[in-house]
Design a protein around this motif. Structure first.
Motif, short mmCIF file in Angstrom:
data_model
loop_
_atom_site.label_atom_id
_atom_site.label_comp_id
_atom_site.label_asym_id
_atom_site.label_seq_id
_atom_site.Cartn_x
_atom_site.Cartn_y
_atom_site.Cartn_z
N GLY A 83 37.06 -17.27 -27.00
CA GLY A 83 38.06 -16.27 -27.36
C GLY A 83 39.11 -16.09 -26.28
N LEU A 84 39.97 -15.11 -26.50
CA LEU A 84 41.01 -14.83 -25.52
C LEU A 84 40.40 -14.46 -24.17
CD1 LEU A 84 43.48 -12.73 -27.73
CD2 LEU A 84 43.63 -15.15 -27.12
N SER A 85 41.03 -14.94 -23.10
CA SER A 85 40.49 -14.74 -21.76
C SER A 85 41.61 -14.39 -20.80
CB SER A 85 39.76 -16.00 -21.28
OG SER A 85 39.37 -15.87 -19.93
N SER A 86 41.28 -13.55 -19.84
CA SER A 86 42.24 -13.19 -18.79
C SER A 86 42.16 -14.12 -17.59
CB SER A 86 41.99 -11.76 -18.33
OG SER A 86 40.69 -11.63 -17.75
N HIS A 87 41.20 -15.05 -17.60
CA HIS A 87 40.99 -15.90 -16.43
C HIS A 87 42.22 -16.75 -16.07
CE1 HIS A 87 36.99 -14.50 -16.22
NE2 HIS A 87 36.49 -15.24 -17.21
N PRO A 88 42.88 -17.42 -17.03
CA PRO A 88 44.06 -18.23 -16.64
C PRO A 88 45.16 -17.40 -15.99
CG PRO A 88 43.29 -18.84 -18.84
CD PRO A 88 42.55 -17.60 -18.46
N ALA A 89 45.45 -16.24 -16.56
CA ALA A 89 46.50 -15.39 -15.98
C ALA A 89 46.09 -14.90 -14.59
CB ALA A 89 46.79 -14.22 -16.90
N SER A 90 44.81 -14.53 -14.44
CA SER A 90 44.34 -14.06 -13.14
C SER A 90 44.41 -15.17 -12.09
CB SER A 90 42.89 -13.55 -13.26
OG SER A 90 42.82 -12.45 -14.14
N ALA A 91 44.04 -16.39 -12.49
CA ALA A 91 44.12 -17.51 -11.55
C ALA A 91 45.57 -17.79 -11.17
CB ALA A 91 43.49 -18.76 -12.18
N ILE A 145 39.07 -17.73 -5.71
CA ILE A 145 37.63 -17.98 -5.66
C ILE A 145 36.88 -17.00 -6.56
CG2 ILE A 145 35.59 -17.90 -4.16
CD1 ILE A 145 37.36 -18.95 -1.90
N PHE A 146 37.28 -15.73 -6.51
CA PHE A 146 36.65 -14.71 -7.35
C PHE A 146 36.85 -15.03 -8.83
CE2 PHE A 146 37.36 -10.74 -9.78
CZ PHE A 146 36.08 -10.19 -9.70
N VAL A 147 38.07 -15.43 -9.22
CA VAL A 147 38.36 -15.76 -10.62
C VAL A 147 37.55 -16.97 -11.05
CG1 VAL A 147 40.15 -16.55 -12.22
CG2 VAL A 147 40.66 -14.73 -10.59
N LEU A 148 37.51 -18.01 -10.21
CA LEU A 148 36.77 -19.21 -10.56
C LEU A 148 35.28 -18.93 -10.70
CD1 LEU A 148 38.52 -21.94 -8.36
CD2 LEU A 148 38.80 -21.52 -10.81
N TYR A 149 34.76 -18.06 -9.84
CA TYR A 149 33.33 -17.72 -9.93
C TYR A 149 33.02 -17.11 -11.30
CZ TYR A 149 28.89 -15.41 -8.93
OH TYR A 149 27.58 -14.98 -8.98
N ASN A 150 33.86 -16.18 -11.74
CA ASN A 150 33.63 -15.55 -13.03
C ASN A 150 33.92 -16.49 -14.20
OD1 ASN A 150 33.05 -12.45 -12.59
ND2 ASN A 150 34.66 -12.99 -11.12
N TRP A 151 34.95 -17.31 -14.05
CA TRP A 151 35.32 -18.25 -15.10
C TRP A 151 34.22 -19.28 -15.31
CZ3 TRP A 151 40.99 -20.48 -15.22
CH2 TRP A 151 41.25 -21.02 -16.48
N PHE A 152 33.76 -19.88 -14.23
CA PHE A 152 32.67 -20.84 -14.32
C PHE A 152 31.40 -20.19 -14.84
CE2 PHE A 152 34.53 -23.82 -10.83
CZ PHE A 152 35.54 -24.17 -11.71
N GLY A 153 31.18 -18.92 -14.44
CA GLY A 153 30.01 -18.22 -14.94
C GLY A 153 30.03 -18.06 -16.44
N ASP A 154 31.21 -17.75 -17.00
CA ASP A 154 31.33 -17.65 -18.46
C ASP A 154 31.08 -19.00 -19.12
OD1 ASP A 154 31.94 -15.00 -18.14
OD2 ASP A 154 34.10 -15.23 -18.44
#
Length: 284
Positions: A13-21, A54-63
């Motif tokens: 679904g929609l994710s904020s990870h790309p914008a946050s990165a 790093i914080f964004v990637l940690y959460n993104w990879f976790g998802d």
């Protein structure tokens, strides 16, 4: 989730990870531009950008890991991951190819050209031999780095790590998870030793050999090639460490373990690059 209920191609679904990165990378770029221009805010903004990414990637990879563990990724997603990793490694091959090409151009094309009869009129004292400190005498005298002992030891370490990661791969395919964990842990350990020796080599180069990044074309190509390779060893070791944690946690099966395979592909790539580097930089 059963194989029958696995979607043809799972689309999250929609994710904020790309914008946050993107925000983190923007902060990193702005901070670096300020840093190189000696702005007081450059360093802190750069650090904030790196930590945020790093914080964004940690959460993104976790998802992404959670999606895989819940059975949402079918065969088509697996194929997509494999192609993505293959193209990523191809881009890394091109990256190192550029640096090897620069070394070849400087050593086999530029240097003979600067040493020909016509160039002797401009640089009468120039000697077209490798390594070279240039025709102007602006580079401090330095000693080159030979292949023994540290580079040769590091070669043995990386070749051994290639064996241990392959052992782990065969073990996980045969569902021998304990053997796979031991093999992967040994691979990570050998990578850490490699990096330790490389740090020692750099200290030795700067303090004892006067070999620096500013030591002409030899120094710049030496540190760019070995430095970027060391950074890739660090990245590969980080990948394998995360995979090791997941393996201990029980995320993988004999049939479903591409995260391990992708990291192993990358590690073998790092091994092959080092062999070329060991010959071209330390022996030739």
């Amino acid at each position: 989730m059963s194989s029958n209920s696995t979607p043809y191609y799972y689309v999250p679904g929609l994710s904020s990870h790309p914008a946050s990165a993107a925000l983190g990378l923007l902060a990193f770029a702005a901070g670096m531009s300020g840093w190189v221009n000696h702005a007081a805010w450059g360093g802190p903004v750069t650090a904030v950008g790196v930590l945020w990414v790093i914080f964004v990637l940690y959460n993104w990879f976790g998802d992404t890991i959670a999606e895989s563990n819940s059975g949402k990724n079918g065969i088509n997603v697996d194929i997509s991951y494999r192609w993505s990793m293959a193209w990523f490694i191809f881009s890394e091959i091109m990256f190192f190819g550029a640096f090897f090409a620069a070394l070849f151009y400087a050593r086999n094309i530029t240097m003979p050209w600067m040493g020909d009869v016509e160039s002797k009129l401009l640089w009468p004292d120039f000697q077209a031999v490798w390594p070279n400190d240039g025709p102007a005498g602006l580079v401090e005298k330095f000693t080159t780095m030979g292949p023994w002992p540290i580079p040769t030891i590091n070669t043995l370490l990386l070749l051994s790590s290639g064996v241990t990661v392959t052992y782990a791969h065969h073990a996980i395919r045969e569902n021998h998870m304990k053997k796979a964990i031991n093999g992967l842990a040994a691979t990570v350990f050998l990578g850490i030793i490699f990096l330790g020796f490389q740090v020692y080599e750099y200290v030795h180069a700067y303090s004892d050999l006067n070999l620096k990044l500013t030591s002409g074309i030899y120094g710049s190509t030496f540190f760019m090639l070995t430095g970027f390779h060391g950074f890739h060893v660090f990245l590969g070791g980080l990948m394998l460490t995360i995979v090791l944690r997941r393996m201990i946690r029980g995320d993988f099966t004999a049939e479903n373990h591409f995260a391990f395979e992708g990291a192993a592909w990358y590690w073998h790539f790092v091994d092959v690059v080092w062999l070329g580097l060991y010959i071209a930089v330390y022996w030739m």
